[in-house]
Design a protein around this motif. Structure first.
Motif: not given
Length: 57
Positions: A4-10
């Motif tokens: 599970k990869r963390k989505k880069p925070t916008k």
């Protein structure tokens, strides 16, 4: 096991309000780009048609 990869925070961009002149400029720049692209496409299409028109039969 799933990866599970963390989505880069916008990052929330703090957009400043554009003046009417700046909005108009942005709109004209976008329209200019669109027309340039269409013009290039039409030139390419015309040259392709010209080639087929002049090809020996």
């Amino acid at each position: 096991m799933t990866n599970k990869r963390k989505k880069p925070t916008k990052k929330r961009s703090t957009k400043k309000k554009l003046s009417p002149e700046e909005n108009r400029l942005k709109q004209l720049e976008a329209e200019n780009l669109e027309l340039r692209i269409k013009n290039e496409a039409l030139k390419l299409l015309a040259s392709m048609k010209q080639r087929t028109k002049n090809s020996p039969k």
